[in-house]
Design a protein around this motif. Structure first.
Motif, mmCIF file in Angstrom:
data_model
loop_
_atom_site.group_PDB
_atom_site.id
_atom_site.type_symbol
_atom_site.label_atom_id
_atom_site.label_comp_id
_atom_site.label_asym_id
_atom_site.label_seq_id
_atom_site.Cartn_x
_atom_site.Cartn_y
_atom_site.Cartn_z
ATOM 1 N N TYR A 46 0.817 -1.203 0.000
ATOM 2 C CA TYR A 46 0.000 0.000 0.000
ATOM 3 C C TYR A 46 0.859 1.264 0.000
ATOM 4 O O TYR A 46 2.062 1.219 0.259
ATOM 5 C CB TYR A 46 -0.936 0.018 1.218
ATOM 6 N N VAL A 47 0.208 2.373 -0.305
ATOM 7 C CA VAL A 47 0.807 3.698 -0.104
ATOM 8 C C VAL A 47 -0.198 4.498 0.712
ATOM 9 O O VAL A 47 -1.380 4.146 0.786
ATOM 10 C CB VAL A 47 1.093 4.434 -1.437
ATOM 11 N N TYR B 267 8.165 0.863 -0.380
ATOM 12 C CA TYR B 267 9.399 1.585 -0.084
ATOM 13 C C TYR B 267 10.003 2.185 -1.360
ATOM 14 O O TYR B 267 11.039 2.843 -1.316
ATOM 15 C CB TYR B 267 10.425 0.650 0.573
ATOM 16 N N ALA B 268 9.361 1.945 -2.515
ATOM 17 C CA ALA B 268 9.884 2.484 -3.782
ATOM 18 C C ALA B 268 9.632 3.989 -3.859
ATOM 19 O O ALA B 268 8.681 4.505 -3.272
ATOM 20 C CB ALA B 268 9.214 1.783 -4.958
ATOM 21 N N LYS B 269 10.458 4.685 -4.616
ATOM 22 C CA LYS B 269 10.313 6.132 -4.756
ATOM 23 C C LYS B 269 9.423 6.509 -5.943
ATOM 24 O O LYS B 269 9.194 7.687 -6.186
ATOM 25 C CB LYS B 269 11.695 6.772 -4.921
ATOM 26 N N THR C 265 2.641 6.729 -7.425
ATOM 27 C CA THR C 265 1.606 5.716 -7.206
ATOM 28 C C THR C 265 1.172 5.077 -8.515
ATOM 29 O O THR C 265 0.967 3.860 -8.590
ATOM 30 C CB THR C 265 0.382 6.351 -6.511
ATOM 31 N N LYS C 266 1.030 5.876 -9.567
ATOM 32 C CA LYS C 266 0.595 5.336 -10.855
ATOM 33 C C LYS C 266 1.628 4.381 -11.438
ATOM 34 O O LYS C 266 1.285 3.342 -12.013
ATOM 35 C CB LYS C 266 0.307 6.481 -11.833
ATOM 36 N N GLU C 267 2.910 4.717 -11.277
ATOM 37 C CA GLU C 267 3.967 3.819 -11.749
ATOM 38 C C GLU C 267 3.957 2.519 -10.961
ATOM 39 O O GLU C 267 4.101 1.433 -11.522
ATOM 40 C CB GLU C 267 5.326 4.498 -11.619
#
Length: 268
Positions: free
Chosen positions: A48-49, A106-108, A111-113
């Motif tokens: 999740y974000v 944890y990725a930078k 959200t769409k990517e």
């Protein structure tokens, strides 16, 4: 990576939501996940974000049953970007909040990517999923909006490519995947021609148009005289003839009868 339970998250007054415009939750996929969860539980945590990040990245939020969530309420939610079907299956099976595991991405990446990459990598998408995903990533793109409107009518991506590009190999899942990842992709298309064809097919059902028999016949005839007279002739076919065409079985039989009907109108 910190893994939390849904109980931990809810204890902070936070709820779970989805991104509006993401691929629709498939009942078939939920059923499959339900069977697995019944036997093994949730084997892979949901990713999740935070709701505020999703909104900042240009996404709109909705509850798991499709109700819109205002941007002002985003701080009260986390957004599942990988695991919609597992979450839906867990809720359907009344899995305890203590047994639903989640972790924050944890990725930078935006959200769409994340949504595009995670979904494509985890589970093979269908053509309509790529169209929905690309439209979500590029909501300002007129071509994607048009294609998505056809997808929602039940047209497969191959038929959509034929209608928009006169070629089934130009509007493809591979190109849509690249668009979702932020790449620049040129897809040659013609809106005027596509709209002329769709208007000419107004007497036919979407189910018939989706089979791509008609668009292939129109493309074939248009190579000699252009699409405008062909579409005009197509639009003049009587309701009775349309019903006969839709009742014929066999692709070649259908295409042959349709071609004859168009040529009859052209010769008048």
């Amino acid at each position: 990576m910190n893994i939390s339970t849904l109980k931990d998250i809810k204890s902070e007054g936070i709820n779970v939501c989805f991104i509006k415009g993401n691929r629709q939750v498939s009942n078939k996929n939920v059923k499959s996940k339900t069977a697995s969860i019944s036997k093994y539980g949730i084997l892979v945590p949901l990713m999740y974000v935070k709701g505020t990040k999703a909104v900042k990245d240009g996404c709109s939020l909705m509850t798991s049953d499709g109700k819109p969530i205002s941007s002002e309420e985003a701080d009260k939610y986390i957004v599942i970007v990988d695991g919609q079907h597992r979450y839906s299956a867990a809720i359907e099976k009344s899995v305890s909040d203590e047994e639903i595991y989640l972790f924050e991405s944890y990725a930078k990446a935006s959200t769409k990517e994340l949504l595009a990459e995670a979904n494509v990598e985890v589970e093979k998408w269908k053509g309509e999923d790529y169209i929905a995903g690309a439209t979500l990533a590029k909501p300002e793109n007129e071509l994607l909006q048009f294609a998505n409107s056809l997808s929602l009518r039940g047209f497969p991506i191959s038929t959509i490519s034929l209608i928009l590009c006169w070629d089934k190999h130009k509007f493809t899942s591979k190109k849509l995947s690249r668009l979702m990842k932020g790449e620049t992709v040129n897809i040659e298309h013609n809106f005027e021609r596509a709209k002329a064809f769709l208007s000419a097919m107004s007497k036919f059902t979407d189910k018939f148009i989706a089979k791509n028999y008609a668009i292939n016949v129109v493309i074939d005839l248009s190579s000699e005289m252009g699409y405008k007279p062909v579409c005009e002739a197509l639009s003049k076919i009587s309701e009775t003839t349309v019903q006969r065409i839709e009742g014929i079985t066999g692709e070649e039989n259908v295409k042959s009868f349709l071609k004859d009907a168009i040529n009859k109108e052209l010769s008048k």
